[in-house]
Design a protein around this motif. Structure first.
Motif, PDB file in Angstrom:
ATOM      1  N   PRO A 121       0.816  -1.217   0.000  1.00 19.13           N
ATOM      2  CA  PRO A 121       0.000   0.000   0.000  1.00 19.13           C
ATOM      3  C   PRO A 121       0.851   1.269   0.000  1.00 19.13           C
ATOM      4  N   GLY A 122       1.991   1.243   0.675  1.00 19.30           N
ATOM      5  CA  GLY A 122       2.870   2.411   0.708  1.00 19.30           C
ATOM      6  C   GLY A 122       3.446   2.766  -0.650  1.00 19.30           C
ATOM      7  N   ALA A 123       3.622   1.745  -1.510  1.00 19.21           N
ATOM      8  CA  ALA A 123       4.170   1.988  -2.842  1.00 19.21           C
ATOM      9  C   ALA A 123       3.216   2.789  -3.709  1.00 19.21           C
ATOM     10  N   LEU A 124       1.947   2.811  -3.344  1.00 20.77           N
ATOM     11  CA  LEU A 124       0.946   3.528  -4.130  1.00 20.77           C
ATOM     12  C   LEU A 124       0.583   4.887  -3.541  1.00 20.77           C
ATOM     13  N   ASP A 125       1.239   5.276  -2.454  1.00 22.69           N
ATOM     14  CA  ASP A 125       0.922   6.558  -1.821  1.00 22.69           C
ATOM     15  C   ASP A 125       1.132   7.734  -2.770  1.00 22.69           C
ATOM     16  N   GLY A 126       2.209   7.703  -3.552  1.00 18.22           N
ATOM     17  CA  GLY A 126       2.500   8.804  -4.476  1.00 18.22           C
ATOM     18  C   GLY A 126       1.411   8.962  -5.524  1.00 18.22           C
ATOM     19  N   LEU A 127       0.938   7.842  -6.064  1.00 21.65           N
ATOM     20  CA  LEU A 127      -0.133   7.900  -7.052  1.00 21.65           C
ATOM     21  C   LEU A 127      -1.417   8.409  -6.410  1.00 21.65           C
ATOM     22  N   GLY A 128      -1.718   7.926  -5.210  1.00 17.39           N
ATOM     23  CA  GLY A 128      -2.917   8.398  -4.508  1.00 17.39           C
ATOM     24  C   GLY A 128      -2.873   9.893  -4.256  1.00 17.39           C
ATOM     25  N   GLN A 129      -1.711  10.402  -3.871  1.00 14.90           N
ATOM     26  CA  GLN A 129      -1.581  11.844  -3.633  1.00 14.90           C
ATOM     27  C   GLN A 129      -1.714  12.622  -4.934  1.00 14.90           C
ATOM     28  N   SER A 130      -1.146  12.116  -6.028  1.00 18.08           N
ATOM     29  CA  SER A 130      -1.286  12.775  -7.328  1.00 18.08           C
ATOM     30  C   SER A 130      -2.741  12.836  -7.752  1.00 18.08           C
ATOM     31  N   LEU A 131      -3.469  11.729  -7.558  1.00 21.89           N
ATOM     32  CA  LEU A 131      -4.878  11.698  -7.929  1.00 21.89           C
ATOM     33  C   LEU A 131      -5.712  12.630  -7.058  1.00 21.89           C
ATOM     34  N   THR A 132      -5.330  12.787  -5.797  1.00 18.80           N
ATOM     35  CA  THR A 132      -6.053  13.694  -4.902  1.00 18.80           C
ATOM     36  C   THR A 132      -5.993  15.133  -5.406  1.00 18.80           C
ATOM     37  N   ARG A 133      -4.899  15.491  -6.067  1.00 16.97           N
ATOM     38  CA  ARG A 133      -4.732  16.869  -6.552  1.00 16.97           C
ATOM     39  C   ARG A 133      -5.450  17.138  -7.870  1.00 16.97           C
ATOM     40  N   VAL A 134      -6.017  16.121  -8.504  1.00 13.46           N
ATOM     41  CA  VAL A 134      -6.729  16.310  -9.770  1.00 13.46           C
ATOM     42  C   VAL A 134      -8.079  16.957  -9.490  1.00 13.46           C
ATOM     43  N   THR A 135      -8.368  18.030 -10.224  1.00 13.91           N
ATOM     44  CA  THR A 135      -9.651  18.718 -10.086  1.00 13.91           C
ATOM     45  C   THR A 135     -10.786  17.763 -10.413  1.00 13.91           C
ATOM     46  N   ASP A 136     -11.877  17.858  -9.708  1.00 15.80           N
ATOM     47  CA  ASP A 136     -13.095  17.057  -9.885  1.00 15.80           C
ATOM     48  C   ASP A 136     -13.001  15.652  -9.300  1.00 15.80           C
ATOM     49  N   ILE A 137     -11.937  15.337  -8.560  1.00 19.96           N
ATOM     50  CA  ILE A 137     -11.912  14.091  -7.791  1.00 19.96           C
ATOM     51  C   ILE A 137     -12.172  14.484  -6.349  1.00 19.96           C
ATOM     52  N   GLY A 138     -13.294  14.007  -5.814  1.00 26.00           N
ATOM     53  CA  GLY A 138     -13.675  14.360  -4.452  1.00 26.00           C
ATOM     54  C   GLY A 138     -12.882  13.607  -3.408  1.00 26.00           C
ATOM     55  N   GLN A 139     -12.638  12.316  -3.674  1.00 22.76           N
ATOM     56  CA  GLN A 139     -11.945  11.487  -2.697  1.00 22.76           C
ATOM     57  C   GLN A 139     -11.259  10.334  -3.415  1.00 22.76           C
ATOM     58  N   VAL A 140     -10.135   9.893  -2.860  1.00 23.65           N
ATOM     59  CA  VAL A 140      -9.393   8.748  -3.386  1.00 23.65           C
ATOM     60  C   VAL A 140      -9.388   7.683  -2.297  1.00 23.65           C
ATOM     61  N   ALA A 141      -9.902   6.488  -2.609  1.00 23.33           N
ATOM     62  CA  ALA A 141      -9.953   5.396  -1.636  1.00 23.33           C
ATOM     63  C   ALA A 141      -8.586   4.746  -1.496  1.00 23.33           C
ATOM     64  N   LYS A 142      -8.433   3.988  -0.435  1.00 20.91           N
ATOM     65  CA  LYS A 142      -7.194   3.246  -0.228  1.00 20.91           C
ATOM     66  C   LYS A 142      -7.083   2.144  -1.290  1.00 20.91           C
ATOM     67  N   PRO A 143      -5.868   1.811  -1.712  1.00 24.60           N
ATOM     68  CA  PRO A 143      -5.687   0.780  -2.735  1.00 24.60           C
ATOM     69  C   PRO A 143      -6.131  -0.600  -2.234  1.00 24.60           C
ATOM     70  N   VAL A 144      -6.652  -1.394  -3.163  1.00 22.06           N
ATOM     71  CA  VAL A 144      -6.995  -2.790  -2.898  1.00 22.06           C
ATOM     72  C   VAL A 144      -6.037  -3.623  -3.741  1.00 22.06           C
ATOM     73  N   LEU A 145      -5.194  -4.398  -3.076  1.00 20.16           N
ATOM     74  CA  LEU A 145      -4.173  -5.176  -3.771  1.00 20.16           C
ATOM     75  C   LEU A 145      -4.735  -6.511  -4.253  1.00 20.16           C
ATOM     76  N   SER A 146      -4.213  -6.984  -5.383  1.00 18.35           N
ATOM     77  CA  SER A 146      -4.579  -8.303  -5.881  1.00 18.35           C
ATOM     78  C   SER A 146      -3.938  -9.358  -4.975  1.00 18.35           C
ATOM     79  N   GLU A 147      -4.386 -10.597  -5.114  1.00 16.66           N
ATOM     80  CA  GLU A 147      -3.849 -11.677  -4.270  1.00 16.66           C
ATOM     81  C   GLU A 147      -2.348 -11.850  -4.435  1.00 16.66           C
ATOM     82  N   ASP A 148      -1.860 -11.719  -5.669  1.00 13.77           N
ATOM     83  CA  ASP A 148      -0.425 -11.895  -5.897  1.00 13.77           C
ATOM     84  C   ASP A 148       0.371 -10.605  -5.691  1.00 13.77           C
ATOM     85  N   ARG A 149      -0.315  -9.524  -5.346  1.00 13.70           N
ATOM     86  CA  ARG A 149       0.283  -8.216  -5.051  1.00 13.70           C
ATOM     87  C   ARG A 149       1.054  -7.641  -6.248  1.00 13.70           C
TER      88      ARG A 149
END
Length: 153
Positions: free
Chosen positions: A86-114
């Motif tokens: 989940p920590g590896a995706l923090d940068g992408l989550g923060q980038s998506l949070t800054r995009v206009t018209d995105i109200g909220q970004v949920a926590k990542p859901v990892l696949s079984e094999d990660r």
């Protein structure tokens, strides 16, 4: 032995007057094809008759962001750099949070094999609108990925 049924009479009519039947068939097909000419397709919540359920949906949509009922998912995968965390995706989550018209970004859901993950986005626009489609094809795709993932698909 002659047949007396409706099919036999229709067959007899077609065999006696084939040109008239072709023209009648074309006229019928033209009339049927003209029906949907004025239809405006809208998969959003706008328009249509006022019903109790539509009124309730309108009240809910005024209280919550438009995308809460229908989140938009972004899928990412590793480039063979090992399993995701989940920590590896923090940068992408923060980038998506800054995009206009995105109200909220949920926590990542990892696949079984990660090796892949899904991140749900809650847009402030109706997810079926042209505005949401433009957002997906532009700013969301352009959001910088975290170092160990590739761009959202």
């Amino acid at each position: 032995m002659p047949c007396d049924g409706a099919a036999a009479r229709f067959t007899d009519l077609v065999s006696r007057r084939p040109a008239v039947m072709v023209l009648a068939s074309l006229a019928l097909l033209t009339a049927l094809a003209g029906g949907p000419a004025g239809i405006r397709m809208d998969y959003g919540l706008g328009g249509g008759p006022r019903t109790t359920s539509r009124t309730t949906a309108a009240e809910i949509s005024r209280a919550l962001p438009a995308g809460v009922a229908d989140p938009t998912s972004v899928h990412v995968e590793t480039k063979g750099a090992g399993p995701l965390s989940p920590g590896a995706l923090d940068g992408l989550g923060q980038s998506l949070t800054r995009v206009t018209d995105i109200g909220q970004v949920a926590k990542p859901v990892l696949s079984e094999d990660r090796q892949a993950a899904r991140i749900d986005l809650f847009l402030t626009a109706d997810s079926q609108s042209q505005q949401a489609r433009d957002l997906l094809s532009g700013p969301i795709r352009a959001a910088p990925p975290s170092p160990r993932t590739r761009r959202p698909a």
